[in-house]
Design a protein around this motif. Structure first.
Motif, PDB file in Angstrom:
ATOM      1  N   UNK A 133       0.839  -1.386  -0.444  1.00  0.00           N
ATOM      2  CA  UNK A 133       0.336  -0.327  -0.300  1.00  0.00           C
ATOM      3  C   UNK A 133       0.587   1.381   0.156  1.00  0.00           C
ATOM      4  N   UNK A 134       1.435   0.959  -1.321  1.00  0.00           N
ATOM      5  CA  UNK A 134       3.024   2.316  -0.898  1.00  0.00           C
ATOM      6  C   UNK A 134       2.045   3.403  -2.115  1.00  0.00           C
ATOM      7  N   UNK A 135       1.928   4.847  -1.772  1.00  0.00           N
ATOM      8  CA  UNK A 135       1.395   5.761  -2.068  1.00  0.00           C
ATOM      9  C   UNK A 135       2.786   6.530  -3.024  1.00  0.00           C
ATOM     10  N   UNK A 136       3.035   6.942  -4.060  1.00  0.00           N
ATOM     11  CA  UNK A 136       4.119   7.864  -4.684  1.00  0.00           C
ATOM     12  C   UNK A 136       5.625   7.805  -5.288  1.00  0.00           C
ATOM     13  N   UNK A 137       6.498   7.789  -4.863  1.00  0.00           N
ATOM     14  CA  UNK A 137       7.549   7.557  -6.020  1.00  0.00           C
ATOM     15  C   UNK A 137       8.409   6.577  -4.802  1.00  0.00           C
ATOM     16  N   UNK A 138       8.253   5.626  -5.815  1.00  0.00           N
ATOM     17  CA  UNK A 138       9.418   3.744  -5.106  1.00  0.00           C
ATOM     18  C   UNK A 138      10.708   4.209  -4.102  1.00  0.00           C
ATOM     19  N   UNK A 139      11.406   5.784  -5.457  1.00  0.00           N
ATOM     20  CA  UNK A 139      12.835   5.281  -5.445  1.00  0.00           C
ATOM     21  C   UNK A 139      12.996   6.921  -4.289  1.00  0.00           C
ATOM     22  N   UNK A 140      12.071   7.056  -3.246  1.00  0.00           N
ATOM     23  CA  UNK A 140      12.138   7.692  -2.477  1.00  0.00           C
ATOM     24  C   UNK A 140      12.592   7.827  -1.159  1.00  0.00           C
ATOM     25  N   UNK A 141      11.936   5.768  -1.081  1.00  0.00           N
ATOM     26  CA  UNK A 141      12.370   5.274  -0.346  1.00  0.00           C
ATOM     27  C   UNK A 141      13.901   4.620   0.604  1.00  0.00           C
ATOM     28  N   UNK A 142      14.967   4.606  -0.748  1.00  0.00           N
ATOM     29  CA  UNK A 142      15.873   5.002  -0.729  1.00  0.00           C
ATOM     30  C   UNK A 142      16.477   5.514   0.527  1.00  0.00           C
ATOM     31  N   UNK A 143      17.300   5.697   1.345  1.00  0.00           N
ATOM     32  CA  UNK A 143      18.505   4.330   2.009  1.00  0.00           C
ATOM     33  C   UNK A 143      17.854   3.115   2.477  1.00  0.00           C
ATOM     34  N   UNK A 144      16.411   3.364   2.754  1.00  0.00           N
ATOM     35  CA  UNK A 144      15.775   2.814   4.338  1.00  0.00           C
ATOM     36  C   UNK A 144      15.232   1.048   4.168  1.00  0.00           C
ATOM     37  N   UNK A 145      15.286   0.582   2.528  1.00  0.00           N
ATOM     38  CA  UNK A 145      15.601  -1.127   2.633  1.00  0.00           C
ATOM     39  C   UNK A 145      17.180  -1.424   2.429  1.00  0.00           C
ATOM     40  N   UNK A 146      18.088  -0.818   2.230  1.00  0.00           N
ATOM     41  CA  UNK A 146      19.317  -1.013   1.896  1.00  0.00           C
ATOM     42  C   UNK A 146      20.082  -0.972   3.564  1.00  0.00           C
ATOM     43  N   UNK A 147      19.706   0.226   4.233  1.00  0.00           N
ATOM     44  CA  UNK A 147      20.002   0.424   5.923  1.00  0.00           C
ATOM     45  C   UNK A 147      19.193  -1.361   6.436  1.00  0.00           C
ATOM     46  N   UNK A 148      17.781  -1.521   6.519  1.00  0.00           N
ATOM     47  CA  UNK A 148      17.522  -2.710   6.389  1.00  0.00           C
ATOM     48  C   UNK A 148      18.212  -3.588   6.609  1.00  0.00           C
ATOM     49  N   UNK A 149      18.251  -3.694   5.622  1.00  0.00           N
ATOM     50  CA  UNK A 149      18.759  -5.135   4.250  1.00  0.00           C
ATOM     51  C   UNK A 149      20.440  -5.258   6.038  1.00  0.00           C
ATOM     52  N   UNK A 150      20.938  -4.472   5.491  1.00  0.00           N
ATOM     53  CA  UNK A 150      21.973  -4.425   6.307  1.00  0.00           C
ATOM     54  C   UNK A 150      22.387  -4.687   7.792  1.00  0.00           C
ATOM     55  N   UNK A 151      21.219  -4.479   8.521  1.00  0.00           N
ATOM     56  CA  UNK A 151      20.443  -4.682   9.589  1.00  0.00           C
ATOM     57  C   UNK A 151      20.457  -6.114  10.735  1.00  0.00           C
ATOM     58  N   UNK A 152      19.522  -6.531   9.311  1.00  0.00           N
ATOM     59  CA  UNK A 152      18.701  -8.546   9.441  1.00  0.00           C
ATOM     60  C   UNK A 152      19.017  -9.069   8.416  1.00  0.00           C
ATOM     61  N   UNK A 153      19.703  -8.437   7.202  1.00  0.00           N
ATOM     62  CA  UNK A 153      19.958  -9.870   6.078  1.00  0.00           C
ATOM     63  C   UNK A 153      19.423 -10.236   5.183  1.00  0.00           C
ATOM     64  N   UNK A 154      17.970  -9.237   5.618  1.00  0.00           N
ATOM     65  CA  UNK A 154      16.771  -9.613   4.678  1.00  0.00           C
ATOM     66  C   UNK A 154      15.963  -8.620   3.606  1.00  0.00           C
ATOM     67  N   UNK A 155      15.972  -9.244   2.493  1.00  0.00           N
ATOM     68  CA  UNK A 155      16.338  -8.059   1.069  1.00  0.00           C
ATOM     69  C   UNK A 155      14.848  -7.327   1.089  1.00  0.00           C
ATOM     70  N   UNK A 156      14.312  -6.446   0.878  1.00  0.00           N
ATOM     71  CA  UNK A 156      12.773  -5.707  -0.038  1.00  0.00           C
ATOM     72  C   UNK A 156      12.468  -6.103  -1.050  1.00  0.00           C
ATOM     73  N   UNK A 157      12.020  -7.122  -1.601  1.00  0.00           N
ATOM     74  CA  UNK A 157      11.991  -7.578  -2.570  1.00  0.00           C
ATOM     75  C   UNK A 157      10.362  -7.470  -3.128  1.00  0.00           C
ATOM     76  N   UNK A 158       9.625  -6.235  -2.696  1.00  0.00           N
ATOM     77  CA  UNK A 158       8.548  -5.767  -3.498  1.00  0.00           C
ATOM     78  C   UNK A 158       7.557  -4.429  -2.984  1.00  0.00           C
TER      79      UNK A 158
END
Length: 489
Positions: free
Chosen positions: A204-229
Motif C-alpha cells: 500500500x505504498x503511495x508515491x515514488x518508490x525511489x524516495x524510499x532509499x536508503x531505508x531498504x538497503x539499511x534494513x537489509x544491512x541490519x537484518x540480512x533480509x532484502x526488500x523484494x517488493x
C-alpha cells in the motif's frame, strides 16, 4: 505407484504480516494464482483463522479467505486448508470449528488450552496437502512477533518451522512506521526462525518508490533480509475483504444511481458476499452504523450475524430498528440474509442456549427457533413469483450456501389471523411481505450469481477468475524479477 507416493513434498511459501490487516490474505491469494499459472499444483493453507466469514466446502466450513485462495489456485476448496476456524460470537467467546465441523469440547476450553490439543490435526492437514501438491501457499495470522502468544503459537512460526517455509513479511506502509515494524518483528523473532525470512514486502505504498532509499538497503544491512517488493496502493482490486470495512475508494467509480446501505453490526458475518455489489457500475455500497447512514438509501440490507440476538440488541441501541422500520413503511426495499432474515421476523426463540431470545423487528410474520444442529450446505433453488424491487428475480435459479442454527417458519397465530409471509423459494429458504418491499432469505451468495446482477442491475461485475488473474499480474510486475521462482527452488 500413485502420484501421491511419487510426489516430493511441496515447497511452502508463507506470508506473514507485521500486523493484522497488513495485506497477508490478498498477497497469499495472488501467489496462489501466480504459481498456478506456472503449471504447478497449488493449495492454500492457514492453520487457524478467526473470522465470521465462512464458506461451505466438502466436509463442512472454512474461512472465506482460504476458500477464495483455493479458487485462485484452481483447486477444490478443502477443510484441510483451514483446519481450525474460530467464529467470534461475543468479545470473550468463539465457536470452534475443527476440520469443518463445530467442536463443542474445544469451544468450551480456554483458548490457551486448545493449541496442543489441535496441533496434531493441523500438522496432519498440512502434511497431507504437501504430499498432494507442488506448492502450498501458507497464510499467517496477526504478527509472528507477539511474544505473549509464542508459547502457544499454532499459526505462525510453529507452522513455518514444521513446513520449512520460505517466508515473506508484509507490512502496511500506508500506516506509517513500516521499517520499524519490519525491524521490530525480525528482532522479536527467535534467531533460528529469522533464517526462514526470504524477503520483506512493503504494501500500500503511495508515491515514488525511489524516495524510499536508503531505508531498504539499511534494513537489509541490519537484518540480512532484502526488500523484494514495493506494492502500490490499490483500492479496486476486486477481491472480497476477509474482515475489513470497505469505503468509497474500494467501490466502483462513476455516476451513482443506487445506494445500498448494509447494516454493520458487531458480529456481522459473510460480508464478503457483497463484494460483487462494490464492482457494479452505478451502485454505491455504504456501511450503516447509525440512522444517518441509511438516510437516502434505496435499499437496506441486514446481513448475516454470528450472534443474532446480540446484534439485534445493538441495532436497537443505535436506533437503527426505527430507521429500518421507517424505510420499510415508506415502501423502501429491505433485504435480510440469514441472521438478517431472522431479525426481520416477530421473535427469536432459543430453547437450547444457542443464541438468545429476543423480539424481532416485526417486518415479516415469522418466528425463528434455534436448533443445536447447524445447517451447513450448498444450495441451488429457484425463485417463485416475487414482487417489488425484487420482481426481476422471479423464475431465476440461483446458487448459494446456508450456514445457520436457526429454523424459521410462519408465525402460527398471525397466519391464523390472515397475516402470512409469502414463501418465494421452496423449503423455507425465502419469504416476502404482502407489500413486496421486504424480502428475507437464508441463501448466502445471492449477489455472486451473475444472473442476479444482470436481473437486478442490468450489469455484470468482473468474474472472480479475472480478479485472481489481475492479482497475479500485479505481483508479477512489482516483485523483484526472479523472486517468486526462487521461493520454490
Amino acid at each position: 505407484m500413485s502420484d501421491q507416493v511419487e510426489r516430493a513434498p511441496a515447497h511452502c511459501v508463507m506470508v506473514l504480516g507485521t500486523t493484522s490487516g497488513a495485506g497477508k490474505s490478498w498477497v497469499a491469494t495472488a501467489l496462489c494464482r501466480w504459481y498456478a499459472r506456472q503449471g504447478l499444483k497449488v493449495a492454500p493453507f492457514k492453520a487457524q483463522n478467526m473470522s465470521n466469514n465462512a464458506r461451505v466446502v466438502a466436509g463442512g466450513e472454512i474461512g472465506s479467505a482460504q476458500y477464495f485462495q483455493a479458487l485462485a489456485a484452481r483447486t477444490r476448496p478443502d477443510v484441510r486448508m483451514n483446519p481450525l476456524l474460530l467464529k467470534p460470537e461475543r468479545d470473550t467467546h468463539s465457536q470452534v470449528v475443527l476440520l469443518g465441523q463445530v467442536n463443542a469440547e474445544l469451544t468450551a476450553l480456554p483458548w490457551r488450552g486448545r493449541s496442543e490439543r489441535v496441533w496434531p490435526q493441523i500438522a496432519q492437514a498440512l502434511d497431507a496437502l504437501r504430499a498432494e501438491n507442488d506448492v502450498v501457499v501458507i497464510e499467517g495470522a496477526g504478527s509472528p512477533a507477539e511474544i505473549n502468544l509464542m508459547a502457544s503459537d499454532i499459526v505462525n512460526l510453529r507452522v513455518a518451522r514444521h513446513a520449512q517455509a520460505r517466508c515473506l513479511l508484509v507490512t502496511d506502509i500506508d500506516r506509517g512506521g513500516a521499517f520499524a515494524h519490519l525491524y521490530g518483528t525480525w528482532a522479536l523473532m527467535p534467531e533460528p526462525d529469522r533464517a526462514l525470512l526470504a524477503g520483506f514486502v512493503l504494501n500500500r505504498f503511495r508515491g515514488d518508490a525511489s524516495l524510499l532509499a536508503p531505508a531498504p538497503e539499511q534494513l537489509q544491512a541490519l537484518t540480512g533480509v532484502p526488500t523484494v517488493a514495493t506494492l502500490p496502493m490499490w483500492w479496486q482490486h476486486g477481491l472480497p475483504e476477509e474482515d475489513g470495512v470497505f469505503d468509497d475508494r474500494s467501490t466502483a467509480s462513476g455516476d451513482v444511481n443506487r445506494t445500498i446501505a448494509v447494516i454493520a453490526y458487531p458480529r456481522i458475518s459473510n460480508l464478503d458476499e457483497f463484494q460483487p455489489l462494490k464492482n457494479v457500475p452505478g451502485v454505491r455500497l455504504r456501511w450503516a452504523r447509525s440512522p444517518a447512514d441509511v438516510d437516502g438509501a434505496d435499499w437496506i440490507i441486514l446481513p448475516g450475524s454470528k450472534h443474532t440476538s446480540g446484534d439485534l440488541a445493538w441495532l436497537r441501541a443505535q436506533g437503527l430498528d426505527r430507521a429500518v422500520a421507517a424505510h420499510a413503511a415508506r415502501g423502501g426495499a429491505v433485504l435480510g440474509i440469514c441472521g438478517g432474515l431472522q431479525m426481520l421476523g416477530e421473535a427469536l426463540i432459543d430453547p437450547h442456549g444457542i443464541d438468545g431470545n429476543a423480539p424481532g423487528l416485526g417486518l415479516l410474520p415469522l418466528v425463528t427457533v434455534f436448533a443445536p444442529d447447524k445447517t451447513v450446505r450448498d444450495r441451488t433453488a429457484t425463485f417463485g413469483a416475487v414482487d417489488g424491487a425484487w420482481a426481476p428475480l422471479a423464475g431465476l435459479q440461483v446458487g448459494g450456501y446456508e450456514i445457520h442454527h436457526g429454523q424459521t417458519a410462519a408465525h402460527a397465530a398471525m397466519a391464523a389471523a390472515g397475516d402470512v409471509a409469502r414463501p418465494v423459494m421452496p423449503e423455507g429458504l425465502a419469504w416476502q411481505n404482502g407489500q413486496g418491499n421486504v424480502l428475507g432469505l437464508y441463501l448466502h451468495g445471492l449477489f455472486e450469481d451473475p444472473a442476479v446482477l444482470q436481473a437486478l442491475f442490468g450489469a455484470a461485475a468482473p468474474t472472480l477468475d479475472a480478479v485472481f488473474d489481475g492479482l497475479a499480474d500485479f505481483i508479477d510486475r512489482h516483485f523483484l524479477p526472479g523472486t517468486l521462482h526462487a521461493l520454490t527452488h
